[in-house]
Enzyme design. Structure first.
Site, mmCIF file in Angstrom:
data_model
loop_
_atom_site.group_PDB
_atom_site.id
_atom_site.type_symbol
_atom_site.label_atom_id
_atom_site.label_comp_id
_atom_site.label_asym_id
_atom_site.label_seq_id
_atom_site.Cartn_x
_atom_site.Cartn_y
_atom_site.Cartn_z
ATOM 1 N N LEU A 122 0.859 -1.398 0.206
ATOM 2 C CA LEU A 122 -0.035 -0.024 -0.136
ATOM 3 C C LEU A 122 0.850 1.164 0.110
ATOM 4 C CD1 LEU A 122 -2.631 -1.234 2.561
ATOM 5 C CD2 LEU A 122 -2.866 -1.275 0.137
ATOM 6 N N ASP A 169 3.636 4.959 -7.318
ATOM 7 C CA ASP A 169 3.287 5.288 -5.837
ATOM 8 C C ASP A 169 3.587 6.706 -5.423
ATOM 9 O OD1 ASP A 169 2.988 2.558 -6.098
ATOM 10 O OD2 ASP A 169 4.587 1.811 -5.013
ATOM 11 N N TYR A 221 11.216 -8.284 -7.611
ATOM 12 C CA TYR A 221 10.776 -7.059 -8.275
ATOM 13 C C TYR A 221 11.674 -6.709 -9.482
ATOM 14 C CZ TYR A 221 8.693 -2.482 -9.259
ATOM 15 O OH TYR A 221 8.186 -1.171 -9.636
#
Length: 382
Positions: A122, A169, A221
């Site tokens: 998040l 983000d 990633y």
């Protein structure tokens, strides 16, 4: 004790101001941002709050109310990429990025507290970076815009911390607005605030934090980013954004001699860009319920092509769909973290109960479930 009082207790006097920056949840468009693609995040009500004062002696002092340990003191002019570890690397990286860009930031005292869940996909790191950047921008009157702050915050994470994240983000934390999702073209950073008032049409978007921690710096990633870049090179394009969805079958044929995983990564990115375009078209015509199946498609691609899901995320999707949800998918970097579930408001409690019961039956730690309310981006609060 308030963040202002905590700051005064730590540093001996009150802060010059208090700022907040939110975490985000991404509705659709995953692993597309570093491929110059499309994304559609929304800011959450959960924020990182920073009380900050200027310093003129070249010292940067940072403290977090949420992490054990005292004040960390660093030399603002002595910051070197990839040498700091843990959470202080993020605010330190912002100071480094601002100074590298030619901005005068001689030092600061910073005290932080956050309600953004860490390791949940998040964007707790982006919230930390953006709130630091905004506070220093205001205090030192640097005159930077929200998108400019987001780019500097991304540079801090890429080059100073060492996580090769895209721009989504930081842009979401810096630029989102109440009641909207952010439709962002990460190639040129053009953005559109798309009305996203689910309650008005009887829907809810649930966030399910599986409490499985992930760390994007662990190499998985970066490996997928490198694979996407290898696919682009093999196709003779700068980024995978340049591969149109209609030409995907031909592109995959051209990649026949590449590693199988490269073909999977390319298929995911090109198809997820197309999914974002489909979702924006549906939102523009108020056909919000039809977004649900596209979310589920996105999860299947993330699970099977990109292979960044995990059993807990898959369980959220399967159990929520079985309970009547309109659609669901993992969100964020994966390997744990969170999922989003689109459901009728009348069914939200039933869907939540089904998710919780499925985790109990499977022996998993109970997840945290809460509604995603599209909220404001970074701002000064005191």
């Amino acid at each position: 004790m308030s963040v202002t009082a905590q700051f005064a207790e730590l540093y001996g006097s009150g802060p010059e101001g208090v700022w907040a920056a939110p975490g985000r949840v991404n509705l659709i468009g995953e692993y597309t941002d570093f491929n110059d693609g499309f994304v559609m995040p929304l800011a959450l009500p959960h924020t990182t709050v920073a009380a900050v004062s200027r310093r003129t002696d070249g010292v940067l002092r940072v403290h977090s109310a949420d992490v054990p340990g005292g004040v960390v003191a660093l030399g603002a002019g002595d910051l070197v990429p990839l040498t700091e570890t843990g959470w202080p690397a993020y605010p330190a990286g912002v100071v480094w990025a601002l100074r590298e860009a030619g901005h005068t930031v001689p030092g600061a005292d910073i005290h932080l507290t956050s309600t953004v869940p860490t390791g949940a996909g998040l964007s707790s790191s982006a919230a930390l970076e953006v709130v630091t950047a905004l506070a220093l921008n205001d205090l030192y009157e640097l005159g930077l815009t929200g998108p400019e702050l987001a780019v500097l915050a991304q540079r801090a994470e890429n080059e100073f911390v060492g996580v090769p994240c895209g721009i989504m983000d930081q842009m979401a934390s810096a630029c989102c607005t109440d009641g909207h999702a952010l439709y962002l073209d990460t190639r040129d950073l053009t953005q559109r605030q798309v009305p996203f008032d689910l309650a008005a049409v009887g829907l809810q978007l649930l966030v399910v934090d599986t409490r499985v921690k992930h760390a994007l710096g662990d190499g998985a990633y970066a490996e997928r980013r490198a694979g996407c870049e290898a696919g682009a090179r093999a196709l003779g394009v700068r980024t995978l954004r340049e591969v149109e969805y209609a030409h995907l079958p031909a592109a995959l044929e051209r990649l026949a001699g590449e590693e199988e995983k490269i073909r999977r990564y390319v298929r995911h990115v090109v198809s997820d860009n197309h999914r974002v375009e489909r979702v924006i078209a549906l939102l523009d015509t108020d056909d919000v319920r039809a977004v649900g199946p596209i979310l589920t498609e996105g999860h299947t691609s993330l699970r099977d092509d990109l292979r960044v899901s995990c059993p807990e995320l898959d369980l959220v999707v399967s159990s929520s769909l079985a309970a009547g949800a309109l659609g669901a998918r993992m969100t964020g970097g994966g390997f744990g973290g969170s999922a989003v579930v689109l459901t009728e408001s009348a069914d939200a409690d039933t869907v939540t109960k089904a998710i919780l019961e499925s985790f109990t039956a499977s022996g998993h730690t109970a997840p945290r479930v809460f509604p995603a309310v599209p909220s404001r981006g970074a701002r000064r609060v005191a």
